[in-house]
Design a protein around this motif. Structure first.
Motif, mmCIF file in Angstrom:
data_model
loop_
_atom_site.group_PDB
_atom_site.id
_atom_site.type_symbol
_atom_site.label_atom_id
_atom_site.label_comp_id
_atom_site.label_asym_id
_atom_site.label_seq_id
_atom_site.Cartn_x
_atom_site.Cartn_y
_atom_site.Cartn_z
ATOM 1 N N TYR A 83 0.678 -1.340 -0.383
ATOM 2 C CA TYR A 83 0.311 0.655 -0.063
ATOM 3 C C TYR A 83 0.638 1.647 0.105
ATOM 4 C CZ TYR A 83 -3.432 -2.913 1.247
ATOM 5 O OH TYR A 83 -4.973 -4.123 1.652
ATOM 6 N N LEU B 77 0.949 5.210 1.989
ATOM 7 C CA LEU B 77 0.130 5.845 2.074
ATOM 8 C C LEU B 77 0.061 7.289 1.921
ATOM 9 C CD1 LEU B 77 -0.119 3.865 5.773
ATOM 10 C CD2 LEU B 77 -1.222 2.974 3.472
ATOM 11 N N CYS C 230 -5.618 10.386 6.756
ATOM 12 C CA CYS C 230 -4.577 8.860 5.445
ATOM 13 C C CYS C 230 -5.289 9.074 4.644
ATOM 14 C CB CYS C 230 -4.244 7.805 6.508
ATOM 15 S SG CYS C 230 -3.663 6.835 6.371
ATOM 16 N N PRO D 113 -5.026 5.556 2.031
ATOM 17 C CA PRO D 113 -4.020 4.515 1.803
ATOM 18 C C PRO D 113 -4.492 4.001 0.137
ATOM 19 C CG PRO D 113 -5.896 4.253 3.121
ATOM 20 C CD PRO D 113 -6.056 5.441 2.599
ATOM 21 N N SER E 264 -9.349 3.651 4.613
ATOM 22 C CA SER E 264 -8.237 4.558 5.596
ATOM 23 C C SER E 264 -8.599 3.762 7.090
ATOM 24 C CB SER E 264 -8.506 5.447 5.820
ATOM 25 O OG SER E 264 -9.992 6.036 7.044
ATOM 26 N N PHE F 58 -5.467 1.630 8.203
ATOM 27 C CA PHE F 58 -4.353 2.046 8.730
ATOM 28 C C PHE F 58 -3.928 4.035 9.810
ATOM 29 C CE2 PHE F 58 -5.091 0.181 4.573
ATOM 30 C CZ PHE F 58 -4.294 -0.731 4.116
#
Length: 242
Positions: free
Chosen positions: A112, A114, A127, A129, A148, A151
């Motif tokens: 991923y 971010l 954030c 992602p 998100s 994460f």
């Protein structure tokens, strides 16, 4: 917009990135900064093939190779050194002439990218992602913008540690039991366009921050689940009469 010198230094130097992540108990692949330490780790069973070979001061995926055995390790190590020496990577690499290359374990899982957004005072904002599905020259060519929540904890932790300004680009793997960070850059990266097309408008927010206005949440609303590609479109750039 640029973060402080310490943040830039940690992100540019992949060995310092590894040390920073380890010292703050953030998941990251096992990493070695020279052949001697790697060979010792292989002998002790700390790490096994395949092994990722990459420039310590690299970018755009230049000089990165995957070695499946000792023979490939030797060949790809020397090939990576040659690529460093024949490119602009040689300038920063000269800072550590005897340790230009690092070696990492190959992670299993989905990768991923971010975008960790802070305001101008270093406060965490958002954030965004994206799953990395296809890569080209170190950039995400095809990806999917995802929720998100899984994460947010990692993003908020990095935000708190760095207090960076505006954006920190983070590459990580979901290794089922934890998220492991492999690289970070305190700048807009190749996967930000996916965020922008999904609805994020960071440039507009930067302008308003510079005007002294507060964070506008509508600039950080995006559509989850979108698959986005950065197409290359053929075009004529010049015509000369035969």
């Amino acid at each position: 917009m640029l973060s402080g010198h310490d943040v830039v230094e940690i992100c540019n130097d992949k060995w310092k990135t590894y040390e920073f992540l380890r010292s703050n108990n953030i998941g990251t692949p096992k990493t070695y900064k020279n052949l001697d330490s790697l060979h010792q780790a292989l002998d002790n069973g700390e790490i096994n093939f395949p092994i990722v070979i990459k420039p310590r001061w690299g970018m755009a995926s230049m000089g990165i190779y995957m070695a499946d055995d000792m023979k490939e390790l030797e060949v790809f190590y020397n090939k990576s050194l040659k690529e460093i020496g024949s490119s602009y990577l040689k300038y920063e690499s000269a800072i550590t002439p005897d340790e230009m290359i690092i070696f990492q374990e190959k992670l299993k899982g989905q990768e991923y990218g971010l975008d960790v957004i802070n305001d101008l005072e270093g406060n965490f904002v958002k954030c965004i992602p994206k799953s990395k599905l296809e890569m080209r020259a170190g950039e995400t060519d095809l990806g999917q913008v995802v929720a998100s929540k899984p994460f947010d904890g990692l993003a908020a932790r990095l935000s708190e540690l760095f207090r960076h300004e505006v954006i920190l680009s983070v590459d990580c793997f979901d290794c089922s039991d934890e998220l492991k960070v492999i690289e970070m850059n305190c700048r807009i990266s190749g996967h930000y366009p996916l965020s922008h097309l999904a609805g994020i408008n960071l440039p507009a927010q930067i302008i308003e921050w510079l005007e002294g206005k507060p964070t506008n949440s509508r600039y950080f609303e995006y559509t989850e689940g979108l698959y986005i590609t950065k197409d290359l479109v053929p075009r004529i750039i010049e015509y000369k009469k035969p």
